[in-house]
Design a protein around this motif. Structure first.
Motif, PDB file in Angstrom:
ATOM      1  N   VAL A  79     -37.608 -15.966   3.027  1.00 12.17           N
ATOM      2  CA  VAL A  79     -38.049 -14.740   3.707  1.00 12.17           C
ATOM      3  C   VAL A  79     -38.967 -15.081   4.878  1.00 12.17           C
ATOM      4  CG1 VAL A  79     -39.406 -12.624   3.464  1.00 12.17           C
ATOM      5  CG2 VAL A  79     -37.774 -13.264   1.675  1.00 12.17           C
ATOM      6  N   ASP A  80     -39.943 -15.952   4.638  1.00 13.33           N
ATOM      7  CA  ASP A  80     -40.911 -16.308   5.691  1.00 13.33           C
ATOM      8  C   ASP A  80     -40.258 -17.040   6.858  1.00 13.33           C
ATOM      9  OD1 ASP A  80     -42.856 -15.152   4.214  1.00 13.33           O
ATOM     10  OD2 ASP A  80     -44.074 -16.944   3.909  1.00 13.33           O
ATOM     11  N   LEU A  81     -39.260 -17.877   6.540  1.00 12.55           N
ATOM     12  CA  LEU A  81     -38.631 -18.693   7.587  1.00 12.55           C
ATOM     13  C   LEU A  81     -37.298 -18.113   8.064  1.00 12.55           C
ATOM     14  CD1 LEU A  81     -39.437 -22.290   6.265  1.00 12.55           C
ATOM     15  CD2 LEU A  81     -40.803 -20.795   7.726  1.00 12.55           C
ATOM     16  N   SER A  90     -33.182 -15.763   4.574  1.00 11.98           N
ATOM     17  CA  SER A  90     -32.935 -15.098   3.300  1.00 11.98           C
ATOM     18  C   SER A  90     -31.476 -14.652   3.191  1.00 11.98           C
ATOM     19  CB  SER A  90     -33.858 -13.887   3.157  1.00 11.98           C
ATOM     20  OG  SER A  90     -33.643 -13.242   1.927  1.00 11.98           O
ATOM     21  N   GLY A  91     -30.862 -14.921   2.026  1.00  9.15           N
ATOM     22  CA  GLY A  91     -29.475 -14.537   1.774  1.00  9.15           C
ATOM     23  C   GLY A  91     -28.468 -15.579   2.189  1.00  9.15           C
ATOM     24  N   ASN A  92     -28.892 -16.612   2.894  1.00  9.77           N
ATOM     25  CA  ASN A  92     -27.995 -17.691   3.317  1.00  9.77           C
ATOM     26  C   ASN A  92     -28.016 -18.791   2.249  1.00  9.77           C
ATOM     27  OD1 ASN A  92     -26.689 -19.866   4.531  1.00  9.77           O
ATOM     28  ND2 ASN A  92     -27.543 -19.442   6.564  1.00  9.77           N
ATOM     29  N   THR A  93     -27.008 -18.783   1.361  1.00  8.91           N
ATOM     30  CA  THR A  93     -27.006 -19.729   0.234  1.00  8.91           C
ATOM     31  C   THR A  93     -26.877 -21.174   0.705  1.00  8.91           C
ATOM     32  OG1 THR A  93     -24.615 -19.400  -0.057  1.00  8.91           O
ATOM     33  CG2 THR A  93     -26.079 -18.058  -1.414  1.00  8.91           C
ATOM     34  N   LEU A  94     -26.177 -21.389   1.835  1.00  5.39           N
ATOM     35  CA  LEU A  94     -26.054 -22.757   2.339  1.00  5.39           C
ATOM     36  C   LEU A  94     -27.395 -23.279   2.821  1.00  5.39           C
ATOM     37  CD1 LEU A  94     -24.165 -25.110   2.920  1.00  5.39           C
ATOM     38  CD2 LEU A  94     -23.739 -24.125   5.196  1.00  5.39           C
TER      39      LEU A  94
END
Length: 486
Positions: free
Chosen positions: A76-78, A81-85
């Motif tokens: 979330v901070d970087l 988020s949501g990118n499993t790779l």
């Protein structure tokens, strides 16, 4: 002085016994007069040195587990988020570094010694932790994890070498279990420190800063620890080797220990890669590489990296699940340490891999249509905890210790490096692809594969692994030569 007087008194008793039995020399009386009781070296002398070396294992465990609770906050901070790779890369990039660190660990350990190698492995962990803690983007985090990984790769092989070379044979297995307990404590520490990450903004950065403390302690405490006498003798520094043996075992055991080391003959550093891969040592290299490969293909690090994600899919709070995982891992490691020098390495490996295969069977059933709801949750969570417990009983602590025992002294450091490089390659792909494979193949097929690898490991251990309990390193080398000839 006390040790010399004891030996002298035994010689006197033996001589008196001979004089009193001159008229009736029987084989049993002659044997009794020759066989003197052997006093084992005190384990307390070497314990401190092994404990300090185990800090490297603690750091390894900490950095393996530090992204478990914090990965969601980091993403979330970087902004990934949501990118499993991308999440898989955060986990696996440190494993690329670990592969590089492991690959060169043998040459480093033989070049600068075991003590300096421990100190060297701590430096990239300090630098990488600082880079990760201050990262402003995904690429900054990946670079920090890469630095940390090089230290992670260098530490475990050097720790295995050091423990094997400074420990008395009677407690070598127990000390090997101690390094596994340190790894468990590192994992648990990272989980506990990471609990507030989901509630406190930026807490994940604190989790990386904290790891600098044990890394700095490793650098400082190694200054007062003993160097490996095996390495010193290999470098022609026999006087220093004797001094270190006295520090580790006591003065009375210095001469027997030096005599045991002298049996190795030529211990030159010149080892050709061809010798390791397809020469006279190819068999023991195959055993080591295959054992590490099967350990990783069992799926254990997928559990450590992604247990939070798996448990949350069943509605189990991640902090509760990870606490249970840590307790099972620690409990199994303590039991393994107690049993290592009693039951032996081979028995623990067989029981461990069998338990892991059965645990994956429970996971497969939980993911099937035969069970649903609360039953599936209990089977899945229970199966995963049983899997971790089974792993800690043998498949976790034994391979590194076993390889440091069965590899001949001349090639030990470099061969260990190559075997552990295999470990890191497979570890990397498991960490990178687990979430994606779980999405595409489903849990049933994936867990069936992990369970099948554990069953294959049982067959492999039964056929190829030699028991090393209570044997000196030289005795193990002779036994392996005999086994290879037969």
């Amino acid at each position: 002085m006390r040790g010399r007087q004891r030996v002298a008194s035994r010689d006197h008793i033996s001589a008196s016994d001979k004089e009193g039995n001159l008229g009736r020399k029987t084989p049993s009386s002659l044997t009794a007069s020759v066989r003197l009781p052997i006093v084992k070296p005190a384990w307390r002398r070497s314990l401190w040195h092994v404990v300090v070396a185990s800090i490297s294992s603690f750091l390894y465990g900490y950095h393996v587990g530090v992204v478990n609770e914090t990965l969601e906050s980091i993403s979330v901070d970087l902004s990934f988020s949501g990118n499993t790779l991308a999440e898989g890369l955060v986990v696996s990039t440190c494993l690329v570094g670990a592969f590089l660190g492991s690959l060169f660990s043998g040459w480093i350990a033989d070049g600068i010694g075991r003590r300096r190698s421990f100190q060297l492995c701590a430096l990239p962990m300090i630098i990488g932790a600082g880079m990760s803690a201050t990262a402003k983007s995904l690429w900054g985090m990946l670079l920090g994890r890469l630095f940390v990984g090089t230290g992670m790769g260098l530490g475990p092989p050097v720790a295995a070498l050091y423990v094997a070379e400074v420990s008395p044979p009677s407690v070598r297995g127990t000390y090997g279990g101690l390094t596994q307990i340190a790894t468990c404590l590192g994992l648990m520490s990272s989980l506990f420190i990471g609990f507030p990450a989901k509630g406190i903004l930026g807490w994940w950065r604190v989790c990386f800063w904290v790891s600098i403390i044990p890394a700095a302690a490793l650098v400082l405490f190694m200054e007062i620890c003993a160097e490996s006498p095996h390495w010193l003798l290999k470098r022609g520094r026999s006087v220093e080797a004797e001094a270190e043996f006295e520090k580790l075992l006591g003065a009375v055991h210095v001469k027997p220990a030096m005599a045991e080391l002298s049996k190795y003959g030529d211990e030159s550093d010149t080892v050709k890669l061809s010798e390791l891969l397809y020469g006279c040592h190819s068999r023991v290299m195959f055993i080591g590489s295959a054992l590490f490969a099967l350990q990783q293909l069992s799926g254990i690090n997928a559990v450590f990296y992604f247990s939070s994600t798996v448990f949350e899919s069943f509605g189990v709070p991640s902090y509760l699940a990870n606490t249970c995982v840590g307790i099972c891992n620690l409990l199994g490691s303590v039991v393994a340490m107690i049993l290592m020098d009693k039951l032996g390495r081979k028995v623990l490996l067989l029981g461990s891999f069998l338990g892991m295969a059965g645990s994956m069977g429970l996971q497969v059933i939980a993911a099937s249509s035969f069970v649903s709801g609360i039953g599936a949750m209990y089977l899945s969570v229970g199966g995963m905890l049983l899997f971790v417990l089974s792993f800690a009983l043998g498949a976790g602590p034994v391979p590194c210790l076993l390889m440091s025992e069965i590899l001949p002294g001349r090639i030990r450091a470099k061969a260990m490096a190559i075997c552990l490089a295999v470990h890191w390659v497979i570890n990397f792909f498991v960490g990178l692809l687990f979430l994606r494979l779980l999405e595409q193949l489903g849990p049933q097929l994936l867990y069936t594969f992990f369970g099948s690898c554990s069953l294959l490991a049982v067959i492999f251990v039964k056929k190829f692994v030699l028991e090393t309990k209570g044997k000196s390193l030289h005795e193990i080398e002779i036994a392996l030569l005999a086994q290879g000839t037969s």
